[in-house]
Design an enzyme around this catalytic site. Structure first.
Site, PDB file in Angstrom:
ATOM      1  CG  ASP A 142      -2.220   7.637  30.620  1.00  0.00           C
ATOM      2  OD1 ASP A 142      -1.267   7.704  30.456  1.00  0.00           O
ATOM      3  OD2 ASP A 142      -3.357   8.862  31.097  1.00  0.00           O
ATOM      4  CG  HIS A 149       7.292   2.974  30.308  1.00  0.00           C
ATOM      5  ND1 HIS A 149       5.870   3.771  30.347  1.00  0.00           N
ATOM      6  CD2 HIS A 149       8.072   3.347  29.073  1.00  0.00           C
ATOM      7  CE1 HIS A 149       5.889   4.143  29.237  1.00  0.00           C
ATOM      8  NE2 HIS A 149       6.474   4.912  28.413  1.00  0.00           N
ATOM      9  CG  LEU A 202      -4.751 -11.368  42.214  1.00  0.00           C
ATOM     10  CD1 LEU A 202      -5.817 -10.329  43.075  1.00  0.00           C
ATOM     11  CD2 LEU A 202      -3.259 -10.679  42.991  1.00  0.00           C
TER      12      LEU A 202
HETATM   13  C1  IPE Z   1      -4.110   4.181  27.601  1.00  0.00           C
HETATM   14  O1  IPE Z   1      -3.242   5.038  27.613  1.00  0.00           O
HETATM   15  C2  IPE Z   1      -3.241   2.579  27.205  1.00  0.00           C
HETATM   16  C3  IPE Z   1      -2.528   1.851  28.422  1.00  0.00           C
HETATM   17  C4  IPE Z   1      -2.387   2.480  29.663  1.00  0.00           C
HETATM   18  C5  IPE Z   1      -2.003   0.718  28.585  1.00  0.00           C
HETATM   19  P1  IPE Z   1      -2.669   6.122  26.556  1.00  0.00           P
HETATM   20  O2  IPE Z   1      -1.680   7.078  26.786  1.00  0.00           O
HETATM   21  O3  IPE Z   1      -2.360   5.497  25.515  1.00  0.00           O
HETATM   22  O4  IPE Z   1      -4.145   7.078  26.452  1.00  0.00           O
HETATM   23  P2  IPE Z   1      -4.307   8.310  25.953  1.00  0.00           P
HETATM   24  O5  IPE Z   1      -3.787   8.312  24.292  1.00  0.00           O
HETATM   25  O6  IPE Z   1      -3.859   9.321  26.443  1.00  0.00           O
HETATM   26  O7  IPE Z   1      -5.462   8.233  25.169  1.00  0.00           O
HETATM   27  C1  IPE Z   2       1.541   4.423  30.644  1.00  0.00           C
HETATM   28  O1  IPE Z   2       1.933   5.947  30.404  1.00  0.00           O
HETATM   29  C2  IPE Z   2       2.004   3.482  29.854  1.00  0.00           C
HETATM   30  C3  IPE Z   2       2.017   2.999  28.660  1.00  0.00           C
HETATM   31  C4  IPE Z   2       0.249   3.811  27.784  1.00  0.00           C
HETATM   32  C5  IPE Z   2       2.044   1.778  27.605  1.00  0.00           C
HETATM   33  P1  IPE Z   2       1.977   6.462  29.567  1.00  0.00           P
HETATM   34  O2  IPE Z   2       3.245   6.278  28.523  1.00  0.00           O
HETATM   35  O3  IPE Z   2       1.325   6.799  28.543  1.00  0.00           O
HETATM   36  O4  IPE Z   2       2.697   8.090  29.998  1.00  0.00           O
HETATM   37  P2  IPE Z   2       1.914   9.616  29.273  1.00  0.00           P
HETATM   38  O5  IPE Z   2       0.125   9.355  29.391  1.00  0.00           O
HETATM   39  O6  IPE Z   2       2.806   9.827  28.092  1.00  0.00           O
HETATM   40  O7  IPE Z   2       2.773  10.670  30.653  1.00  0.00           O
HETATM   41 MG    MG Z   3      -0.580   8.582  28.724  1.00  0.00          MG
END
Ligand code: IPE
Ligand code: IPE
Ligand code: MG
Length: 226
Positions: A16, A33, A127
């Site tokens: 995240d 990403h 792995l």
């Molecule tokens: C959780 O992250 C999902 C993934 C890492 C794939 P999100 O960014 O979607 O979660 P919330 O919305 O902050 O809970």
């Molecule tokens: C995690 O990073 C990747 C996915 C959930 C696909 P985010 O895209 O949620 O990044 P933030 O949380 O908005 O910074």
């Molecule tokens: Mg996120």
């Protein structure tokens, strides 16, 4: 780098903070990403080096389908490109690559590529690397319950998409959020959680090692008395 003092069997990661990482640099979210793929590679290689048997990554949740189309499309394209690009690396490192989740929502092209890479790497015995795509914990339990009932069984475990994979010993979530966001609700029953403020694109081998060292200090009792 020295391996950590303890080697968990299965480490799972909620990746995240990609969007925030990019925003901090005045860039589009997708840039985060792209950089996050490098972190996946670093963790995968460290896992092989240290003898961790299973590493799983939450890459895209069922709820993430609700993001703008442009971001969803970029993420899907990025995952496709990254897994194809890593195929030789997987084979070289003895990595079996798998994808778990609601595959019916993925494109035919992505599904075909996932099957091809899973088959091509099936001999990887160092792995097992699992990408959770279009996955959510409640979805998993619901689909398992349906199939369990149809089979006239009362044991749900064999029907979860993670069947055959040991439950995670350690769950890491980056970016400072302290929630599960509908991840592996069943499988995390006795998992140790490590939350780190580090944003996913900055999470590399040193941060991975530090998270495992924090895990090493935990006393897992599984409800028993020691
Ligand atoms: C959780 O992250 C999902 C993934 C890492 C794939 P999100 O960014 O979607 O979660 P919330 O919305 O902050 O809970
Ligand atoms: C995690 O990073 C990747 C996915 C959930 C696909 P985010 O895209 O949620 O990044 P933030 O949380 O908005 O910074
Ligand atoms: Mg996120």
């Amino acid at each position: 780098m020295q391996p950590p003092s303890i080697i968990p069997t299965h480490v799972s990661i909620i990746m995240d903070g990609n969007g925030r990482w990019a925003r901090q640099r005045g860039k589009e979210r997708v840039y985060g990403h792209f950089e996050g793929v490098e972190s996946v590679r670093a963790v995968m290689e460290a896992s092989v080096d240290w003898g961790i048997r299973y590493v799983s990554f939450f890459a895209f949740s069922e709820e993430n389908w609700g993001r703008p189309d442009s971001e969803v499309n970029t993420l899907m394209g990025l995952m496709l490109k990254a897994m194809v690009g890593e195929l030789e690396n997987f084979k070289e490192h003895g990595v079996h690559f798998r994808v778990l989740g609601n595959r019916s929502r993925l494109s035919d092209e992505l599904n075909a590529t996932i099957d091809m890479i899973d088959n091509e790497t099936a001999g990887g015995d160092r792995l097992t690397m699992i990408l959770l795509i279009s996955y959510s914990g409640k979805w998993d339990i619901q689909q398992a319950a349906r199939r369990m009932a149809a089979a006239g069984s009362d044991d749900i475990e064999p029907f979860l998409v993670t069947s055959g994979i040991p439950d995670p010993d350690l769950l890491i979530r980056t970016s400072g959020e302290q929630r599960l966001s509908n991840y592996m609700l069943w499988q995390l029953a006795y998992t140790e959680f490590v939350f780190t403020p580090t944003l996913w694109p900055d999470f590399r081998k040193e941060e991975y090692r530090a998270a495992i060292e924090e895990y090493a200090l935990r006393d897992r009792r599984f409800g028993k008395v020691k």
